[in-house]
Design a protein around this motif. Sequence first.
Motif, PDB file in Angstrom:
ATOM      1  N   THR A  47       0.926  -1.282   0.027  1.00  9.37           N
ATOM      2  CA  THR A  47       0.059   0.011   0.163  1.00  9.37           C
ATOM      3  C   THR A  47       0.774   1.167  -0.110  1.00  9.37           C
ATOM      4  N   ILE A  48       0.703   1.881  -0.990  1.00  3.89           N
ATOM      5  CA  ILE A  48       1.409   3.367  -1.284  1.00  3.89           C
ATOM      6  C   ILE A  48       0.410   4.693  -0.897  1.00  3.89           C
ATOM      7  N   LYS A  49       0.817   5.393   0.016  1.00  7.79           N
ATOM      8  CA  LYS A  49       0.235   6.633   0.233  1.00  7.79           C
ATOM      9  C   LYS A  49       0.759   7.902  -0.598  1.00  7.79           C
ATOM     10  N   THR A  50      -0.077   8.293  -1.421  1.00  9.15           N
ATOM     11  CA  THR A  50       0.392   9.529  -2.298  1.00  9.15           C
ATOM     12  C   THR A  50      -0.694  10.574  -1.966  1.00  9.15           C
ATOM     13  N   SER A  51      -0.243  11.897  -2.635  1.00 13.21           N
ATOM     14  CA  SER A  51      -1.030  12.853  -2.495  1.00 13.21           C
ATOM     15  C   SER A  51      -2.465  12.751  -2.963  1.00 13.21           C
ATOM     16  N   GLU A  52      -2.515  11.734  -3.915  1.00  9.38           N
ATOM     17  CA  GLU A  52      -3.996  11.503  -4.359  1.00  9.38           C
ATOM     18  C   GLU A  52      -4.777  10.372  -3.517  1.00  9.38           C
ATOM     19  N   GLY A  53      -3.950   9.960  -2.563  1.00  3.40           N
ATOM     20  CA  GLY A  53      -4.768   8.692  -1.822  1.00  3.40           C
ATOM     21  C   GLY A  53      -3.832   7.708  -1.622  1.00  3.40           C
ATOM     22  N   SER A  69     -12.156   2.992 -13.529  1.00  2.00           N
ATOM     23  CA  SER A  69     -11.464   2.260 -12.709  1.00  2.00           C
ATOM     24  C   SER A  69      -9.805   2.570 -12.680  1.00  2.00           C
ATOM     25  N   ASN A  70      -9.190   3.306 -13.754  1.00  2.00           N
ATOM     26  CA  ASN A  70      -7.865   3.634 -13.728  1.00  2.00           C
ATOM     27  C   ASN A  70      -7.792   5.148 -13.228  1.00  2.00           C
ATOM     28  N   ASN A  71      -8.450   5.695 -12.380  1.00  4.05           N
ATOM     29  CA  ASN A  71      -8.239   6.835 -11.901  1.00  4.05           C
ATOM     30  C   ASN A  71      -8.476   8.098 -12.876  1.00  4.05           C
ATOM     31  N   THR A  72      -9.030   7.892 -14.029  1.00  4.15           N
ATOM     32  CA  THR A  72      -9.548   9.161 -14.739  1.00  4.15           C
ATOM     33  C   THR A  72     -11.065   9.141 -14.537  1.00  4.15           C
ATOM     34  N   TYR A  73     -11.359  10.539 -15.130  1.00  2.95           N
ATOM     35  CA  TYR A  73     -12.911  10.683 -15.159  1.00  2.95           C
ATOM     36  C   TYR A  73     -13.472  10.807 -16.398  1.00  2.95           C
ATOM     37  N   ILE A  74     -14.880  10.517 -16.424  1.00  2.99           N
ATOM     38  CA  ILE A  74     -15.677  10.773 -17.572  1.00  2.99           C
ATOM     39  C   ILE A  74     -16.417  12.002 -17.425  1.00  2.99           C
ATOM     40  N   PHE A  75     -16.368  13.062 -18.169  1.00  2.00           N
ATOM     41  CA  PHE A  75     -17.220  14.405 -17.983  1.00  2.00           C
ATOM     42  C   PHE A  75     -18.229  14.361 -19.150  1.00  2.00           C
ATOM     43  N   THR A  76     -19.554  14.312 -18.843  1.00  2.00           N
ATOM     44  CA  THR A  76     -20.784  14.214 -19.718  1.00  2.00           C
ATOM     45  C   THR A  76     -21.454  15.567 -19.515  1.00  2.00           C
ATOM     46  N   ARG A  77     -21.882  16.076 -20.659  1.00  2.00           N
ATOM     47  CA  ARG A  77     -22.910  17.249 -20.662  1.00  2.00           C
ATOM     48  C   ARG A  77     -23.530  17.229 -22.024  1.00  2.00           C
ATOM     49  N   LYS A  78     -24.854  17.237 -22.097  1.00  2.00           N
ATOM     50  CA  LYS A  78     -25.522  17.321 -23.176  1.00  2.00           C
ATOM     51  C   LYS A  78     -25.252  16.422 -24.370  1.00  2.00           C
ATOM     52  N   ASN A  79     -24.458  16.877 -25.304  1.00  2.00           N
ATOM     53  CA  ASN A  79     -23.771  16.155 -26.326  1.00  2.00           C
ATOM     54  C   ASN A  79     -22.438  16.258 -26.478  1.00  2.00           C
ATOM     55  N   LYS A  80     -21.763  16.375 -25.195  1.00  2.00           N
ATOM     56  CA  LYS A  80     -20.518  16.323 -25.144  1.00  2.00           C
ATOM     57  C   LYS A  80     -19.845  15.210 -24.112  1.00  2.00           C
ATOM     58  N   THR A  81     -19.018  14.535 -24.593  1.00  2.00           N
ATOM     59  CA  THR A  81     -18.315  13.355 -23.487  1.00  2.00           C
ATOM     60  C   THR A  81     -16.843  13.531 -23.685  1.00  2.00           C
ATOM     61  N   SER A  82     -16.359  13.815 -22.417  1.00  2.00           N
ATOM     62  CA  SER A  82     -14.955  14.054 -22.447  1.00  2.00           C
ATOM     63  C   SER A  82     -14.380  12.969 -21.291  1.00  2.00           C
ATOM     64  N   TYR A  83     -12.972  12.811 -21.370  1.00  2.98           N
ATOM     65  CA  TYR A  83     -12.305  12.207 -20.456  1.00  2.98           C
ATOM     66  C   TYR A  83     -11.195  12.955 -19.767  1.00  2.98           C
ATOM     67  N   GLY A  84     -10.968  13.010 -18.656  1.00  3.09           N
ATOM     68  CA  GLY A  84      -9.819  13.867 -17.862  1.00  3.09           C
ATOM     69  C   GLY A  84      -9.374  13.099 -16.583  1.00  3.09           C
ATOM     70  N   PHE A 107      -7.360  14.964 -12.890  1.00 10.97           N
ATOM     71  CA  PHE A 107      -7.148  16.268 -11.949  1.00 10.97           C
ATOM     72  C   PHE A 107      -5.660  16.354 -12.003  1.00 10.97           C
ATOM     73  N   ASP A 108      -5.034  17.398 -12.146  1.00 12.17           N
ATOM     74  CA  ASP A 108      -3.553  17.778 -12.088  1.00 12.17           C
ATOM     75  C   ASP A 108      -3.153  17.799 -10.694  1.00 12.17           C
ATOM     76  N   SER A 109      -1.922  18.330 -10.347  1.00 14.34           N
ATOM     77  CA  SER A 109      -1.309  18.474  -9.032  1.00 14.34           C
ATOM     78  C   SER A 109      -1.783  19.877  -8.417  1.00 14.34           C
ATOM     79  N   ASN A 110      -2.593  20.735  -9.081  1.00 15.60           N
ATOM     80  CA  ASN A 110      -3.018  21.987  -8.718  1.00 15.60           C
ATOM     81  C   ASN A 110      -4.424  21.604  -8.308  1.00 15.60           C
ATOM     82  N   GLY A 111      -5.113  20.680  -8.764  1.00 15.69           N
ATOM     83  CA  GLY A 111      -6.611  20.347  -8.320  1.00 15.69           C
ATOM     84  C   GLY A 111      -7.405  20.761  -9.824  1.00 15.69           C
ATOM     85  N   ASP A 112      -6.585  21.279 -10.869  1.00 18.42           N
ATOM     86  CA  ASP A 112      -7.618  21.692 -11.941  1.00 18.42           C
ATOM     87  C   ASP A 112      -7.944  20.377 -12.549  1.00 18.42           C
ATOM     88  N   LEU A 113      -9.069  20.354 -13.408  1.00 18.94           N
ATOM     89  CA  LEU A 113      -9.583  19.370 -14.328  1.00 18.94           C
ATOM     90  C   LEU A 113      -9.106  19.407 -15.658  1.00 18.94           C
TER      91      LEU A 113
END
Length: 176
Positions: free
Chosen positions: A33-39, A132-147, A149-155
């Motif tokens: 188990t490794i503790k990082t800034s992301e958990g 499952s691999n610590n990325t995110y899916i961003f969905t809105r109306k007709n737009k789907t993105s993946y992304g 969070f960087d070290s500053n907390g920006d998406l």
Amino acid sequence: MKLFSIGLLLLTFTFGQAQNKNVKDETKTTTTTIKTSEGEKKIIKEENSKEVQLIQVGDKKDNTVNRDVKNTPTIVTESTEISTTSRPNVKDKDRSSVYVINGQKYRVMAEPKGYSVVSEKNKNYARIRQTSNNTYIFTRKNKTSYGHFDSNGDLILETYDPKKDVFVTEKITIIK
């Protein structure tokens, strides 16, 4: 029917053979188990060692039923598998905050399945779901993105543009 049963028994004992090899199969599992800034992240390492030795019987000795076993080479197969586990629908770090999207402020709020993005007038703008691999899916109306969070907390979002056949990167800035 009786003849069929007897024939089946004869076939079974004619072609049935005893096991003629020794097999030793060992698996060693190590979890780190490794503790990082992301958990916390778990790394699972499985080391498998399999030894197979064919059994060959030696020559018959006088007036005995038992026979010696000949020494035969042992075939050793080793494999190592390393995997990282991520916990679906469990956030390593709560990303709830206020973000700026296209010059407007939006609140990102945690919910049981991920996050919801709400405008200042409490209108739903988008949904964010963790994969499952610590990325995110961003969905809105007709737009789907993946992304991610960087070290500053920006998406940081990446959206595929089929007309230009490229990925467009967009940065959603957190307000601290």
